[in-house]
Design a protein around this motif. Structure first.
Motif, PDB file in Angstrom:
ATOM      1  N   LYS A  27       0.821  -1.215   0.000  1.00  0.00           N
ATOM      2  CA  LYS A  27       0.000   0.000   0.000  1.00  0.00           C
ATOM      3  C   LYS A  27       0.855   1.266   0.000  1.00  0.00           C
ATOM      4  N   HIS A  28       2.116   1.143   0.399  1.00  0.00           N
ATOM      5  CA  HIS A  28       2.998   2.302   0.474  1.00  0.00           C
ATOM      6  C   HIS A  28       3.634   2.656  -0.864  1.00  0.00           C
ATOM      7  N   TRP A  29       3.579   1.735  -1.837  1.00  0.00           N
ATOM      8  CA  TRP A  29       4.216   2.037  -3.123  1.00  0.00           C
ATOM      9  C   TRP A  29       3.368   1.690  -4.339  1.00  0.00           C
ATOM     10  N   GLN A  30       2.202   1.114  -4.134  1.00  0.00           N
ATOM     11  CA  GLN A  30       1.304   0.821  -5.255  1.00  0.00           C
ATOM     12  C   GLN A  30       0.082   1.738  -5.156  1.00  0.00           C
ATOM     13  N   ARG A  31       0.153   2.824  -5.888  1.00  0.00           N
ATOM     14  CA  ARG A  31      -0.933   3.817  -5.876  1.00  0.00           C
ATOM     15  C   ARG A  31      -2.262   3.165  -6.250  1.00  0.00           C
ATOM     16  N   GLY A  32      -3.290   3.531  -5.501  1.00  0.00           N
ATOM     17  CA  GLY A  32      -4.627   3.046  -5.795  1.00  0.00           C
ATOM     18  C   GLY A  32      -4.965   1.711  -5.169  1.00  0.00           C
ATOM     19  N   TRP A 103      17.218  -2.925  -9.849  1.00  0.00           N
ATOM     20  CA  TRP A 103      15.974  -3.652 -10.091  1.00  0.00           C
ATOM     21  C   TRP A 103      15.662  -3.563 -11.583  1.00  0.00           C
ATOM     22  N   THR A 104      15.579  -4.722 -12.227  1.00  0.00           N
ATOM     23  CA  THR A 104      15.229  -4.804 -13.642  1.00  0.00           C
ATOM     24  C   THR A 104      13.885  -5.515 -13.743  1.00  0.00           C
ATOM     25  N   CYS A 105      12.951  -4.883 -14.423  1.00  0.00           N
ATOM     26  CA  CYS A 105      11.612  -5.442 -14.583  1.00  0.00           C
ATOM     27  C   CYS A 105      11.322  -5.640 -16.067  1.00  0.00           C
ATOM     28  N   GLU A 106      11.117  -6.897 -16.457  1.00  0.00           N
ATOM     29  CA  GLU A 106      10.704  -7.216 -17.821  1.00  0.00           C
ATOM     30  C   GLU A 106       9.192  -7.409 -17.809  1.00  0.00           C
ATOM     31  N   SER A 107       8.503  -6.624 -18.608  1.00  0.00           N
ATOM     32  CA  SER A 107       7.037  -6.667 -18.643  1.00  0.00           C
ATOM     33  C   SER A 107       6.557  -7.090 -20.018  1.00  0.00           C
ATOM     34  N   THR A 126       2.148   4.600 -22.268  1.00  0.00           N
ATOM     35  CA  THR A 126       1.365   4.713 -21.036  1.00  0.00           C
ATOM     36  C   THR A 126       1.670   3.549 -20.097  1.00  0.00           C
ATOM     37  N   PHE A 127       1.793   2.357 -20.641  1.00  0.00           N
ATOM     38  CA  PHE A 127       2.072   1.172 -19.828  1.00  0.00           C
ATOM     39  C   PHE A 127       3.478   1.245 -19.248  1.00  0.00           C
ATOM     40  N   HIS A 128       4.431   1.628 -20.078  1.00  0.00           N
ATOM     41  CA  HIS A 128       5.823   1.743 -19.625  1.00  0.00           C
ATOM     42  C   HIS A 128       5.944   2.809 -18.535  1.00  0.00           C
ATOM     43  N   LYS A 129       5.274   3.940 -18.714  1.00  0.00           N
ATOM     44  CA  LYS A 129       5.321   5.011 -17.719  1.00  0.00           C
ATOM     45  C   LYS A 129       4.713   4.552 -16.392  1.00  0.00           C
ATOM     46  N   GLN A 130       3.650   3.745 -16.449  1.00  0.00           N
ATOM     47  CA  GLN A 130       3.016   3.252 -15.221  1.00  0.00           C
ATOM     48  C   GLN A 130       3.954   2.306 -14.472  1.00  0.00           C
ATOM     49  N   LEU A 132       7.249   2.300 -14.587  1.00  0.00           N
ATOM     50  CA  LEU A 132       8.308   3.134 -14.028  1.00  0.00           C
ATOM     51  C   LEU A 132       7.816   3.896 -12.801  1.00  0.00           C
ATOM     52  N   LYS A 133       6.576   4.368 -12.820  1.00  0.00           N
ATOM     53  CA  LYS A 133       6.021   5.096 -11.679  1.00  0.00           C
ATOM     54  C   LYS A 133       5.966   4.208 -10.443  1.00  0.00           C
ATOM     55  N   TYR A 134       5.490   2.958 -10.598  1.00  0.00           N
ATOM     56  CA  TYR A 134       5.458   2.041  -9.456  1.00  0.00           C
ATOM     57  C   TYR A 134       6.873   1.771  -8.938  1.00  0.00           C
ATOM     58  N   MET A 135       7.821   1.621  -9.843  1.00  0.00           N
ATOM     59  CA  MET A 135       9.202   1.376  -9.429  1.00  0.00           C
ATOM     60  C   MET A 135       9.772   2.589  -8.692  1.00  0.00           C
ATOM     61  N   GLN A 136       9.481   3.788  -9.174  1.00  0.00           N
ATOM     62  CA  GLN A 136       9.950   5.002  -8.498  1.00  0.00           C
ATOM     63  C   GLN A 136       9.277   5.161  -7.138  1.00  0.00           C
ATOM     64  N   ASP A 137       8.005   4.810  -7.060  1.00  0.00           N
ATOM     65  CA  ASP A 137       7.304   4.880  -5.776  1.00  0.00           C
ATOM     66  C   ASP A 137       7.897   3.887  -4.775  1.00  0.00           C
ATOM     67  N   PHE A 138       8.269   2.689  -5.252  1.00  0.00           N
ATOM     68  CA  PHE A 138       8.929   1.739  -4.357  1.00  0.00           C
ATOM     69  C   PHE A 138      10.273   2.299  -3.910  1.00  0.00           C
ATOM     70  N   LYS A 139      11.018   2.867  -4.826  1.00  0.00           N
ATOM     71  CA  LYS A 139      12.323   3.461  -4.499  1.00  0.00           C
ATOM     72  C   LYS A 139      12.162   4.522  -3.406  1.00  0.00           C
ATOM     73  N   ASN A 140      11.187   5.409  -3.568  1.00  0.00           N
ATOM     74  CA  ASN A 140      10.949   6.457  -2.567  1.00  0.00           C
ATOM     75  C   ASN A 140      10.568   5.865  -1.214  1.00  0.00           C
ATOM     76  N   PHE A 141       9.786   4.801  -1.236  1.00  0.00           N
ATOM     77  CA  PHE A 141       9.403   4.138   0.008  1.00  0.00           C
ATOM     78  C   PHE A 141      10.608   3.455   0.651  1.00  0.00           C
ATOM     79  N   ALA A 142      11.373   2.704  -0.137  1.00  0.00           N
ATOM     80  CA  ALA A 142      12.518   1.952   0.399  1.00  0.00           C
ATOM     81  C   ALA A 142      13.617   2.883   0.924  1.00  0.00           C
ATOM     82  N   GLN A 143      13.899   3.938   0.187  1.00  0.00           N
ATOM     83  CA  GLN A 143      14.994   4.849   0.563  1.00  0.00           C
ATOM     84  C   GLN A 143      14.605   5.836   1.653  1.00  0.00           C
TER      85      GLN A 143
END
Length: 151
Positions: A27-32, A103-107, A126-130, A132-143
């Motif tokens: 919930k801290h890094w997955q918006r919505g 962190w490398t994510c293959e989608s 749009t999919f790629h940006k989404q 990346l946004k989740y990954m950046q949100d995790f980074k902000n949460f972890a750091q």
């Protein structure tokens, strides 16, 4: 549609994995994200299924996550299935030379309806940006401990 996204997270790999491998942290890094409900299998283990419910404004989305590979601290793969789309994610984690985590994510997105096929064709970024946004949100949460629940 397939693409790869990478991000460096300035925390050691073991700390990264502890935060990533905790359902309560989602919930801290997955918006919505509204809820994460265990459906079957051993929670967090190979073959386990979880129903993830998201709310984006008035739009509600339910996704079934199925864990297809769990090899922490190096890999975590899962399939995400919803009504109109199937998403295969392969996540790889590695310790960097400076002691942090790459962190490398293959989608891969597979549309299940004509509408989604059209959307993927016209709006692939749009999919790629989404992702990346989740990954950046995790980074902000972890750091920094920054949670999207306060956004």
């Amino acid at each position: 549609m397939k693409y790869t996204t990478e991000i460096k997270v300035d925390v050691p790999l073991d700390e990264f994995i502890k935060k990533m491998d905790n359902v309560e942290n989602m919930k801290h890094w997955q918006r919505g994200l509204v809820s994460a409900e265990h459906v079957s299998g051993d929670l967090g283990q190979l073959g386990a299924k979880m129903k993830l419910t998201y709310q984006f404004g008035s739009r509600k989305m339910e996704i079934i996550e199925t864990i297809t590979k769990r090899n922490f601290p190096n890999e975590f793969h899962a399939n995400y299935t919803m009504k109109a789309m199937h998403n295969v994610q392969k996540n790889y984690f590695e310790k960097t030379s400076d002691g942090f985590t790459k962190w490398t994510c293959e989608s891969e997105f597979v549309p299940l309806t004509f509408t989604m096929r059209v959307m993927l064709f016209f709006m692939p970024r749009t999919f790629h940006k989404q992702t990346l946004k989740y990954m950046q949100d995790f980074k902000n949460f972890a750091q920094n401990g920054t949670s999207v629940t306060h956004a």
